[in-house]
Enzyme design. Structure first.
Site, mmCIF file in Angstrom:
data_model
loop_
_atom_site.group_PDB
_atom_site.id
_atom_site.type_symbol
_atom_site.label_atom_id
_atom_site.label_comp_id
_atom_site.label_asym_id
_atom_site.label_seq_id
_atom_site.Cartn_x
_atom_site.Cartn_y
_atom_site.Cartn_z
ATOM 1 C CB SER A 1 -28.276 71.603 -27.115
ATOM 2 O OG SER A 1 -26.978 71.082 -27.064
ATOM 3 C CB THR B 1 -25.918 64.279 -26.366
ATOM 4 O OG1 THR B 1 -24.867 64.246 -25.405
ATOM 5 C CG2 THR B 1 -27.261 64.279 -25.678
ATOM 6 C CE LYS C 1 -21.965 62.946 -28.621
ATOM 7 N NZ LYS C 1 -20.814 63.814 -28.359
ATOM 8 N N GLY D 1 -7.860 59.478 -22.785
ATOM 9 C CA GLY D 1 -9.151 58.880 -23.122
ATOM 10 C C GLY D 1 -9.159 58.325 -24.534
ATOM 11 C CB ALA D 2 -9.082 55.356 -26.036
ATOM 12 C CG ASN E 1 -8.169 54.856 -22.489
ATOM 13 O OD1 ASN E 1 -8.800 55.770 -21.967
ATOM 14 N ND2 ASN E 1 -8.712 53.680 -22.753
ATOM 15 N NE ARG E 2 -10.499 52.801 -16.644
ATOM 16 C CZ ARG E 2 -11.721 52.932 -16.156
ATOM 17 N NH1 ARG E 2 -11.883 53.142 -14.872
ATOM 18 N NH2 ARG E 2 -12.769 52.874 -16.951
ATOM 19 C CE1 TYR F 1 -22.061 70.723 -20.335
ATOM 20 C CE2 TYR F 1 -20.660 69.812 -22.060
ATOM 21 C CZ TYR F 1 -21.888 69.928 -21.462
ATOM 22 O OH TYR F 1 -22.964 69.243 -21.966
HETATM 23 P P1 ATR Z 1 -17.084 59.286 -24.800
HETATM 24 O O1 ATR Z 1 -17.835 58.715 -25.971
HETATM 25 O O2 ATR Z 1 -17.718 60.522 -24.210
HETATM 26 O O3 ATR Z 1 -15.640 59.502 -25.107
HETATM 27 P P2 ATR Z 1 -16.658 56.733 -23.496
HETATM 28 O O4 ATR Z 1 -16.544 56.065 -24.810
HETATM 29 O O5 ATR Z 1 -17.483 56.083 -22.439
HETATM 30 O O6 ATR Z 1 -17.234 58.220 -23.616
HETATM 31 O O7 ATR Z 1 -15.175 56.967 -22.942
HETATM 32 C C1 ATR Z 1 -14.912 57.364 -21.642
HETATM 33 C C2 ATR Z 1 -13.391 57.496 -21.424
HETATM 34 O O8 ATR Z 1 -13.182 57.845 -20.041
HETATM 35 C C3 ATR Z 1 -12.621 56.213 -21.684
HETATM 36 O O9 ATR Z 1 -11.365 56.550 -22.249
HETATM 37 C C4 ATR Z 1 -12.448 55.644 -20.259
HETATM 38 O O10 ATR Z 1 -11.319 54.832 -20.088
HETATM 39 P P3 ATR Z 1 -11.394 53.221 -20.362
HETATM 40 O O11 ATR Z 1 -11.329 53.052 -21.859
HETATM 41 O O12 ATR Z 1 -10.201 52.680 -19.675
HETATM 42 O O13 ATR Z 1 -12.702 52.755 -19.784
HETATM 43 C C5 ATR Z 1 -12.259 56.914 -19.457
HETATM 44 N N1 ATR Z 1 -12.565 56.721 -18.038
HETATM 45 C C6 ATR Z 1 -13.787 56.598 -17.463
HETATM 46 N N2 ATR Z 1 -13.661 56.429 -16.128
HETATM 47 C C7 ATR Z 1 -12.328 56.437 -15.845
HETATM 48 C C8 ATR Z 1 -11.551 56.309 -14.637
HETATM 49 N N3 ATR Z 1 -12.122 56.136 -13.447
HETATM 50 N N4 ATR Z 1 -10.191 56.362 -14.742
HETATM 51 C C9 ATR Z 1 -9.593 56.544 -15.943
HETATM 52 N N5 ATR Z 1 -10.282 56.674 -17.120
HETATM 53 C C10 ATR Z 1 -11.622 56.620 -17.069
#
Ligand code: ATR
Length: 279
Positions: free
Chosen positions: A17, A62, A66, A127-128, A151-152, A226
């Site tokens: 940034s 960042t 956040k 992702g969530a 999401n996992r 990125y």
């Molecule tokens: P951000 O605020 O950048 O979105 P975060 O809240 O830490 O970061 O979210 C990271 C995402 O990456 C989550 O959806 C996480 O899945 P979980 O909710 O199951 O933890 C996902 N993530 C991180 N490592 C992962 C992995 N090895 N396999 C699958 N999903 C993963």
């Protein structure tokens, strides 16, 4: 004293940034400095207090701050409130106002750089976390038809679905298995990775949430990661012959939106893009 803007995060060394924001300020002849502030969670409260000094104009926020800045500032914009995360803080009438431009930045990257119009489209989002919430909020505002959320941790996807679904757009949470994805991925107009999978220095730099056999050549892929620019996720879209967008565009446009609101200016997007390309 020179007015200052900056970015807070931990670690912050990698942040791009300052480079592209300073390029914008210099190009416009604005005599302000954009700094990089390493702020640990323990020092966050003190740093936000210092934003109340007269020389402070605005700051990017960042990881990992956040969400944690929210109780420390005075006000939130509607988008920051709905998303539950702040990526910019502006000084407005001596109040610290938290905003979220990840959402509008993502949509501008999609529409302006890649000419992908979300209206009436079906999106599959991986992702969530906070980034996912910003992207889902943006897609809904842009008139998307349907959102599938994988999401996992299914419970997290379920919570996001309940919180962000609207009367018009129901978000459907699905489990994170190959069989489940096979029912949705090939029929999605856009697939977006908001997880940290594939990120250099992250928990799983070699992994992708989806492989090319489930990707149709007519589906657009977007990765918010990125670094590296071409992630394992993007490589799967290349293999499928599908088009894709890379995460630097969202980084650029969240910054464009933020600096425009912070200083009430028109950002020189080409200058900022060039500064990013040179890194
Ligand atoms: P951000 O605020 O950048 O979105 P975060 O809240 O830490 O970061 O979210 C990271 C995402 O990456 C989550 O959806 C996480 O899945 P979980 O909710 O199951 O933890 C996902 N993530 C991180 N490592 C992962 C992995 N090895 N396999 C699958 N999903 C993963």
């Amino acid at each position: 004293m020179t007015d200052i803007l900056g970015v807070i995060g931990h670690p912050i060394n990698h942040s791009m940034s300052p480079v592209f924001q300073q390029a914008a300020l210099d190009h416009l002849g604005i005599n302000k400095i954009f700094e990089k502030w390493e702020v640990t969670p323990e020092n966050l409260e003190g740093k936000i207090k210092s934003f109340r000094n007269n020389s402070f104009i605005a700051s990017c926020v960042t990881l990992p701050h956040k969400q944690n800045v929210i109780p420390l500032i005075d006000d939130l914009t509607d988008s920051a409130k709905s998303i539950g995360a702040v990526n910019w803080i502006y000084k407005n009438n001596n109040k610290l106002v938290g905003d979220n431009t990840d959402s509008t930045g993502f949509i501008r990257a999609l529409t302006e750089k890649y000419n992908f119009i979300p209206e009436d489209k079906t999106a599959l989002v991986f992702g969530a976390g906070g980034a996912s919430r910003a992207i889902i909020f943006g897609l809904i505002k842009s008139g998307v038809k349907k959102i599938i959320l994988s999401n996992r941790n299914f419970d997290k996807a379920d919570i996001v679905s309940k919180e962000l679904s609207t009367n018009k757009v129901k978000i459907e949470p699905i489990i994170y298995t190959r069989d489940s994805l096979a029912n949705y991925a090939p029929y999605s107009d856009i697939i977006i990775n908001t997880t940290s999978l594939g990120m250099a220095g992250g928990p799983a730099p070699m992994k992708t949430p989806i492989t090319s056999d489930l990707i149709s050549s007519t589906t657009f892929g977007y990765d918010i990661v990125y670094s590296p620019l071409i992630t394992p996720f993007i490589k799967e879209f290349e293999k499928s012959g599908a088009e894709y967008g890379t995460g630097l565009s969202m980084l650029l446009y969240q910054g464009v939106e933020g600096i425009e609101k912070a200083l009430n200016i028109k950002a020189p997007i080409n200058v900022m893009q060039k500064a990013l390309d040179a890194l």
